[in-house]
Design a protein around this motif. Structure first.
Motif, PDB file in Angstrom:
ATOM      1  N   GLU A  70       8.273  11.558  -3.986  1.00 28.72           N
ATOM      2  CA  GLU A  70       9.496  11.800  -3.221  1.00 28.72           C
ATOM      3  C   GLU A  70       9.482  11.170  -1.831  1.00 28.72           C
ATOM      4  N   ARG A  71       8.466  11.474  -1.046  1.00 24.15           N
ATOM      5  CA  ARG A  71       8.492  11.118   0.369  1.00 24.15           C
ATOM      6  C   ARG A  71       8.142   9.654   0.629  1.00 24.15           C
ATOM      7  N   LEU A  72       7.180   9.125  -0.112  1.00 26.18           N
ATOM      8  CA  LEU A  72       6.666   7.802   0.204  1.00 26.18           C
ATOM      9  C   LEU A  72       7.730   6.709   0.067  1.00 26.18           C
ATOM     10  N   LYS A  73       8.642   6.885  -0.865  1.00 24.26           N
ATOM     11  CA  LYS A  73       9.677   5.861  -1.078  1.00 24.26           C
ATOM     12  C   LYS A  73      10.607   5.716   0.121  1.00 24.26           C
ATOM     13  N   LYS A  74      10.584   6.692   1.053  1.00 27.73           N
ATOM     14  CA  LYS A  74      11.426   6.609   2.243  1.00 27.73           C
ATOM     15  C   LYS A  74      10.776   5.794   3.360  1.00 27.73           C
ATOM     16  N   HIS A  75       9.509   5.427   3.184  1.00 22.90           N
ATOM     17  CA  HIS A  75       8.820   4.655   4.205  1.00 22.90           C
ATOM     18  C   HIS A  75       9.285   3.193   4.144  1.00 22.90           C
ATOM     19  N   PRO A  76       9.642   2.598   5.286  1.00 22.44           N
ATOM     20  CA  PRO A  76      10.146   1.207   5.264  1.00 22.44           C
ATOM     21  C   PRO A  76       9.168   0.231   4.627  1.00 22.44           C
ATOM     22  N   GLU A  77       7.876   0.380   4.879  1.00 19.64           N
ATOM     23  CA  GLU A  77       6.904  -0.559   4.315  1.00 19.64           C
ATOM     24  C   GLU A  77       6.813  -0.436   2.796  1.00 19.64           C
ATOM     25  N   TYR A  78       7.087   0.751   2.258  1.00 20.94           N
ATOM     26  CA  TYR A  78       6.990   0.948   0.816  1.00 20.94           C
ATOM     27  C   TYR A  78       8.072   0.170   0.075  1.00 20.94           C
ATOM     28  N   LYS A  79       9.153  -0.116   0.759  1.00 19.14           N
ATOM     29  CA  LYS A  79      10.269  -0.820   0.125  1.00 19.14           C
ATOM     30  C   LYS A  79      10.001  -2.306  -0.037  1.00 19.14           C
ATOM     31  N   THR A  80       8.915  -2.793   0.534  1.00 22.30           N
ATOM     32  CA  THR A  80       8.569  -4.207   0.412  1.00 22.30           C
ATOM     33  C   THR A  80       7.627  -4.413  -0.771  1.00 22.30           C
ATOM     34  N   PRO A  81       7.613  -5.618  -1.357  1.00 28.11           N
ATOM     35  CA  PRO A  81       6.672  -5.884  -2.458  1.00 28.11           C
ATOM     36  C   PRO A  81       5.215  -5.642  -2.055  1.00 28.11           C
ATOM     37  N   ALA A  82       4.855  -6.010  -0.837  1.00 29.60           N
ATOM     38  CA  ALA A  82       3.471  -5.808  -0.387  1.00 29.60           C
ATOM     39  C   ALA A  82       3.147  -4.317  -0.304  1.00 29.60           C
ATOM     40  N   GLY A  83       4.131  -3.520   0.137  1.00 26.36           N
ATOM     41  CA  GLY A  83       3.913  -2.083   0.238  1.00 26.36           C
ATOM     42  C   GLY A  83       3.715  -1.437  -1.123  1.00 26.36           C
ATOM     43  N   ARG A  84       4.528  -1.849  -2.090  1.00 27.41           N
ATOM     44  CA  ARG A  84       4.393  -1.266  -3.432  1.00 27.41           C
ATOM     45  C   ARG A  84       3.078  -1.685  -4.086  1.00 27.41           C
ATOM     46  N   GLU A  85       2.648  -2.907  -3.795  1.00 27.26           N
ATOM     47  CA  GLU A  85       1.363  -3.358  -4.329  1.00 27.26           C
ATOM     48  C   GLU A  85       0.214  -2.563  -3.700  1.00 27.26           C
ATOM     49  N   ALA A  86       0.332  -2.284  -2.411  1.00 25.55           N
ATOM     50  CA  ALA A  86      -0.710  -1.516  -1.734  1.00 25.55           C
ATOM     51  C   ALA A  86      -0.792  -0.097  -2.288  1.00 25.55           C
ATOM     52  N   ALA A  87       0.328   0.435  -2.745  1.00 25.41           N
ATOM     53  CA  ALA A  87       0.359   1.812  -3.258  1.00 25.41           C
ATOM     54  C   ALA A  87      -0.102   1.917  -4.699  1.00 25.41           C
ATOM     55  N   ARG A  88      -0.296   0.781  -5.355  1.00 23.64           N
ATOM     56  CA  ARG A  88      -0.625   0.793  -6.779  1.00 23.64           C
ATOM     57  C   ARG A  88      -1.853   1.634  -7.131  1.00 23.64           C
ATOM     58  N   PRO A  89      -3.003   1.505  -6.448  1.00 25.47           N
ATOM     59  CA  PRO A  89      -4.167   2.318  -6.849  1.00 25.47           C
ATOM     60  C   PRO A  89      -3.932   3.817  -6.691  1.00 25.47           C
ATOM     61  N   VAL A  90      -3.174   4.203  -5.672  1.00 23.41           N
ATOM     62  CA  VAL A  90      -2.922   5.620  -5.448  1.00 23.41           C
ATOM     63  C   VAL A  90      -1.932   6.154  -6.476  1.00 23.41           C
ATOM     64  N   LEU A  91      -0.917   5.343  -6.815  1.00 25.31           N
ATOM     65  CA  LEU A  91       0.059   5.758  -7.819  1.00 25.31           C
ATOM     66  C   LEU A  91      -0.576   5.916  -9.194  1.00 25.31           C
ATOM     67  N   ALA A  92      -1.652   5.171  -9.440  1.00 27.75           N
ATOM     68  CA  ALA A  92      -2.289   5.199 -10.758  1.00 27.75           C
ATOM     69  C   ALA A  92      -2.883   6.564 -11.083  1.00 27.75           C
ATOM     70  N   GLN A  93      -3.078   7.397 -10.067  1.00 27.82           N
ATOM     71  CA  GLN A  93      -3.688   8.705 -10.301  1.00 27.82           C
ATOM     72  C   GLN A  93      -2.663   9.778 -10.642  1.00 27.82           C
ATOM     73  N   LEU A  94      -1.373   9.458 -10.585  1.00 29.01           N
ATOM     74  CA  LEU A  94      -0.335  10.478 -10.704  1.00 29.01           C
ATOM     75  C   LEU A  94      -0.400  11.230 -12.036  1.00 29.01           C
ATOM     76  N   ASN A  95      -0.539  10.518 -13.142  1.00 28.35           N
ATOM     77  CA  ASN A  95      -0.539  11.194 -14.444  1.00 28.35           C
ATOM     78  C   ASN A  95      -1.696  12.181 -14.578  1.00 28.35           C
ATOM     79  N   ALA A  96      -2.872  11.769 -14.090  1.00 25.93           N
ATOM     80  CA  ALA A  96      -4.026  12.666 -14.164  1.00 25.93           C
ATOM     81  C   ALA A  96      -3.798  13.903 -13.303  1.00 25.93           C
ATOM     82  N   VAL A  97      -3.202  13.728 -12.134  1.00 28.17           N
ATOM     83  CA  VAL A  97      -2.950  14.860 -11.243  1.00 28.17           C
ATOM     84  C   VAL A  97      -1.932  15.811 -11.866  1.00 28.17           C
TER      85      VAL A  97
END
Length: 545
Positions: A70-97
């Motif tokens: 919910e919250r992270l998508k509101k961050h300006p850097e997350y809206k950039t391709p580089a931001g989404r790529e940087a978030a990839r390892p952290v997002l990968a844990q969502l299903n397990a959590v």
């Protein structure tokens, strides 16, 4: 006494989720800091999960899920391709959590329902005790049952050898595990599954056993109370004293309850009338029973027979393998689980929040300066990450990571955060703080340093910043932001200049003992990992000191 204290009310799922969602995404904080925070949340959740602390684990996992979805998508850097790529390892844990959240939720609900039932039982027992006290004009304390584990908290200064020994054992365990899986790729998701493998069966069985013991104790207490209310204590004593039959065919002794002497008046007078006084025996032949005298003559007074001594066998006469009789249950019996040794907080923030101790290898700073020597000669700053783990409520720094970075005479900025995050997740390392050099300046926290450290301290209140000034005196310092006023002031600071003045003082403080929470020790080993290009795959990429 701690063992007699009332267990605190557990929180329900709604309370926990409300606490987890109670945070604000500050978009002025760089995205990489929020990604580190997300990674830290899952690691701390794993630690609480391994301890069976369901509520704390659920809160941290839920906060991670809210931050990521919910919250992270509101961050300006997350809206950039580089931001989404940087978030990839952290997002990968969502299903397990999410899977873990689904498993924990019924355990929290069950714990809350058990607490409600326990409170109802305790209230019933209290009322019964009051009734007994009113009947007997006595006062009773309600026996309280404990089904939660207790922690014996130790002082780190008094038990530092134990803390170091526990830390060394944990480091050896991690090294064995690393060597066991050397050469095979293990994703962060697989790493989490391995860390918490078998946790569900282990803790479910333990809770089930604890509940069974708790229910048996309560049953005994209720039965004893009912006997007292019904006046059946004597029956209970008879039942408890009955011999226990064993396969050895040995009958355990029993002592009958004393009874009033019963005389039959008619037979008694008949004996007196017909009795003839015996001749007085010599003194050395004097025996009992004594003689009863009356105007009608004398008669021996025969008391009730004493219990046979054969039933009073000594313990050494018991048959081999036999067990002594089980005593009747005590009303005030309390079930207490074995204590788990942990270390008490070493210091407190200005707002009263406790801080765990940090044990820092004393040689770590010197090895970092060796790595930074080339930059120091050129007048360039350099930084490293202080990583480690929680060992019995003590944070142990066990790894110094040199990340990919951009260095100038006044700043050092980490790059390629994905490599740093992935390494920490794979090795199950907490980011406990950072270390950096001031090659031409004195030892202090600049405004840039304060803003950098705020990102660490918002993740972990104990986070520290080590500043090394190799050409000045003092040549180093270990600091944290004050809270308040330091941390909230820096988080709300909107000035954009690299270096700027702040309107208040007392923004940071030293954290070394005796007044702080950091202890340096010569006995701890640590690993130096260099993730910089050109070093990452070289022979010096990983060293142990």
């Amino acid at each position: 006494m701690a063992s007699m204290a009332r267990s605190s009310r557990p929180r329900g799922v709604q309370e926990i989720t409300a606490e987890a969602e109670d945070f604000t995404l500050n978009v002025s904080i760089p995205l990489k800091v929020w990604l580190r925070t997300a990674q830290m949340l899952t690691q701390r959740g794993d630690m609480h999960l391994r301890k069976g602390e369901w509520a704390q684990a659920y809160m941290l996992y839920w906060r991670y899920a809210v931050l990521i979805t919910e919250r992270l998508k509101k961050h300006p850097e997350y809206k950039t391709p580089a931001g989404r790529e940087a978030a990839r390892p952290v997002l990968a844990q969502l299903n397990a959590v999410l899977d873990i959240l689904g498993r924990i939720k019924p355990l929290i609900k069950r714990e809350y329902e058990e607490w409600e039932a326990e409170e109802a039982r305790r209230e019933t027992l209290r009322r019964q005790r009051v009734e007994i006290a009113q009947q007997e004009n006595e006062s009773y304390d309600v026996p309280l049952r404990h089904r939660h584990r207790h922690e014996e908290q130790l002082d780190l200064e008094q038990h530092r050898d134990l803390a170091v020994e526990l830390a060394q054992e944990e480091m050896r365990r991690r090294e064995r595990e690393r060597l066991q899986h050397a050469g095979s790729f293990v994703s962060a998701d697989q790493q989490r599954s391995r860390r918490v493998a078998g946790i569900w069966d282990q803790w479910t069985v333990e809770l089930k056993d604890e509940q069974a013991r708790s229910d048996e104790l309560f049953r005994r207490q209720m039965e004893s109370t009912r006997r007292r209310l019904d006046g059946r204590d004597d029956d209970a004593a008879d039942e408890a004293s009955r011999p226990v039959q064993h396969s050895t065919n040995y009958n355990y002794p029993s002592i009958s309850r004393s009874q009033p002497v019963q005389y039959e008046p008619t037979s008694f007078h008949q004996r007196i009338e017909s009795a003839v006084a015996p001749a007085r025996p010599p003194k050395h032949d004097l025996q009992y029973p004594p003689t009863y005298h009356s105007d009608r003559g004398a008669s021996p007074l025969i008391p009730p027979p004493l219990p046979s001594k054969e039933t009073l066998d000594s313990p050494q006469d018991l048959s081999v393998g036999s067990q002594p009789p089980v005593p009747p249950p005590k009303d005030r019996e309390v079930s207490v689980a074995p204590a788990q040794k942990t270390f008490r907080p070493a210091a407190y923030l200005e707002n009263g929040e406790p801080l765990r101790s940090i044990i820092l290898p004393r040689q770590l700073r010197h090895r970092f300066l060796d790595v930074a020597e080339k930059n120091t000669r050129q007048g360039l700053e350099m930084c490293g990450m202080l990583c480690g783990t929680d060992v019995n409520n003590v944070l142990v720094v066990s790894c110094l990571i040199i990340p990919e970075q951009k260095c100038t005479s006044d700043t050092c900025e980490t790059e390629n955060e994905n490599a740093l995050l992935e390494y920490c997740m794979t090795e199950d390392l907490l980011m406990i703080g950072w270390i950096h050099t001031h090659p031409t300046q004195t030892c202090f926290m600049s405004s840039r340093d304060l803003h950098t450290h705020a990102g660490y301290q918002i993740m972990l209140p104990e986070s520290i910043a080590i500043v090394c000034a190799p050409t000045k005196q003092p040549d180093h310092g270990i600091f944290r932001l004050t809270n308040p006023p330091g941390l909230p002031h820096i988080l709300n600071c909107e000035q954009q200049a690299t270096f700027h003045q702040h309107s208040i003082d007392n923004l940071y403080t030293s954290v070394e003992r005796p007044h702080g929470h950091v202890v340096q020790d010569d006995r701890l080993q640590f690993t130096l990992v260099d993730l910089r290009p050109g070093f990452r795959d070289g022979p010096g990429a990983r060293k142990t000191f």
